[in-house]
Design a protein around this motif. Sequence first.
Motif, short mmCIF file in Angstrom:
data_model
loop_
_atom_site.label_atom_id
_atom_site.label_comp_id
_atom_site.label_asym_id
_atom_site.label_seq_id
_atom_site.Cartn_x
_atom_site.Cartn_y
_atom_site.Cartn_z
N TYR A 115 -46.15 -24.82 -21.91
CA TYR A 115 -45.14 -25.50 -22.71
C TYR A 115 -43.94 -25.97 -21.88
CZ TYR A 115 -47.36 -24.57 -27.17
OH TYR A 115 -48.24 -24.59 -28.23
N TYR A 116 -44.13 -26.08 -20.58
CA TYR A 116 -43.01 -26.44 -19.70
C TYR A 116 -42.36 -27.76 -20.12
CZ TYR A 116 -40.41 -27.78 -15.55
OH TYR A 116 -39.41 -28.18 -14.69
N ASP A 117 -43.15 -28.79 -20.30
CA ASP A 117 -42.60 -30.11 -20.65
C ASP A 117 -41.86 -30.05 -21.99
OD1 ASP A 117 -43.61 -31.19 -18.32
OD2 ASP A 117 -45.47 -31.86 -19.27
N ALA A 118 -42.44 -29.35 -22.95
CA ALA A 118 -41.81 -29.26 -24.27
C ALA A 118 -40.50 -28.48 -24.19
CB ALA A 118 -42.77 -28.58 -25.25
N ILE A 119 -40.49 -27.40 -23.41
CA ILE A 119 -39.27 -26.60 -23.25
C ILE A 119 -38.17 -27.42 -22.59
CG2 ILE A 119 -38.28 -24.62 -22.02
CD1 ILE A 119 -40.95 -23.17 -22.50
N MET A 120 -38.52 -28.18 -21.56
CA MET A 120 -37.52 -28.99 -20.87
C MET A 120 -37.00 -30.12 -21.75
SD MET A 120 -36.81 -27.61 -18.11
CE MET A 120 -37.46 -26.10 -17.37
N GLU A 121 -37.87 -30.72 -22.52
CA GLU A 121 -37.43 -31.80 -23.42
C GLU A 121 -36.52 -31.24 -24.50
OE1 GLU A 121 -37.09 -34.34 -26.73
OE2 GLU A 121 -38.22 -32.46 -26.81
N PHE A 122 -36.88 -30.09 -25.05
CA PHE A 122 -36.10 -29.49 -26.13
C PHE A 122 -34.73 -29.05 -25.63
CE2 PHE A 122 -34.69 -25.69 -28.39
CZ PHE A 122 -34.73 -26.11 -29.72
N SER A 123 -34.69 -28.43 -24.46
CA SER A 123 -33.45 -27.84 -23.94
C SER A 123 -32.63 -28.81 -23.10
CB SER A 123 -33.78 -26.61 -23.09
OG SER A 123 -34.51 -26.99 -21.93
N GLY A 124 -33.16 -29.99 -22.82
CA GLY A 124 -32.46 -30.91 -21.93
C GLY A 124 -32.43 -30.41 -20.50
N GLY A 125 -33.36 -29.54 -20.18
CA GLY A 125 -33.42 -29.01 -18.83
C GLY A 125 -32.47 -27.88 -18.55
N VAL A 126 -31.73 -27.42 -19.56
CA VAL A 126 -30.77 -26.33 -19.40
C VAL A 126 -31.31 -25.11 -20.14
CG1 VAL A 126 -28.39 -25.54 -19.73
CG2 VAL A 126 -28.86 -27.96 -19.26
N LEU A 127 -31.69 -24.08 -19.39
CA LEU A 127 -32.30 -22.88 -19.99
C LEU A 127 -31.19 -21.91 -20.38
CD1 LEU A 127 -35.25 -22.45 -17.47
CD2 LEU A 127 -35.21 -23.71 -19.64
N THR A 128 -31.00 -21.71 -21.68
CA THR A 128 -29.89 -20.90 -22.17
C THR A 128 -30.37 -19.86 -23.18
OG1 THR A 128 -29.41 -22.44 -23.96
CG2 THR A 128 -28.28 -22.82 -21.86
N VAL A 129 -29.47 -18.91 -23.43
CA VAL A 129 -29.71 -17.86 -24.41
C VAL A 129 -29.02 -18.16 -25.73
CG1 VAL A 129 -29.40 -15.39 -24.90
CG2 VAL A 129 -30.00 -16.14 -22.59
N TYR A 130 -27.90 -18.88 -25.66
CA TYR A 130 -27.11 -19.20 -26.84
C TYR A 130 -27.23 -20.68 -27.18
CZ TYR A 130 -24.73 -14.72 -25.94
OH TYR A 130 -24.43 -13.40 -25.73
N GLY A 131 -26.84 -21.02 -28.42
CA GLY A 131 -26.73 -22.41 -28.81
C GLY A 131 -27.94 -22.95 -29.53
#
Length: 298
Positions: A115-131
């Motif tokens: 799910y790498y591509d989906a995670i990056m698209e969803f998060s805008g490339g910023v991996l966070t815990v909040y928001g």
Amino acid sequence: MLNRRVLRVRNPLIRECMAEFLGTFVLLLFGCSAAAQVKTSRETKGQFLSVNMAFSVGVMSAMYLTKGITGAHLNPAVSLSFCVLGQVPWGRLVPYFLSQLLGAYVASGLVYLVYYDAIMEFSGGVLTVYGPNETASIFATYPSEYISLGSSFLDQVVGTGMLMLCILSLGEKRNTPAPPELIPAIVAAIVLGISMSMSANCGGAINPARDLGPRLFTLTAGWGTEVFTCYNYWFWVPLVAPLIGGVLGTFMYLIFIHWHLPDPDPPESLTPLSTISDKVLQPSTMWDNGEVLKAARL
């Protein structure tokens, strides 16, 4: 043609650790993949119930896959409870836990790759815990903002206690035992019930390996130390509380049910009644059918 005798692992502990690794890997692969699909699609390709059902299917599949070797614990809280009962040697506890932890970690890594591509698209490339675009909850569990530390600890104790309380009866011949071949499906239904009723507060981990393995993966994959420091270092709750809950659920089963069931019928070649009574109270003779008990271990 491969020679099975050459490839067969002869050390029983290594075989058991391999089974616990693979079983936990399968469990987390189903569950975290569903979480990734639901999260990254913004619930257009599944909902919260989808994740609950996927984890339950993962439990059932992993149990059918590995129950013939270890009984398919898949959970350090389950392993600890059976050590307390005397059904598993204490020397197996740490190797089982490490195997389960590694299986959860590797499964999380594979979910991340899938799910790498989906995670990056969803998060805008910023991996966070909040928001609103956080993605850490795809892997590990996190508490709702409204819940206190004490309430979240109680949540995990109760959930894991219910798990052990319900599965211990499945192999009890003096009560209403489940058919051995159906035990994985029944355990999956129990897990589904717990997930559907007790996961709103803090994700319903009820399994230290299921939570810590993915949390360690997110630590190393780019989410950083915040996965451990967030919510006032909440990470220890799903690590410690399920262990306590599993043992408490085990003792509840003993105190309220097991010690009050009818004594088993004596064999035709009678032994003294006092001897039979003494044996019934020993943890090592708690279940007459060892294979049924093994299958009941989540």
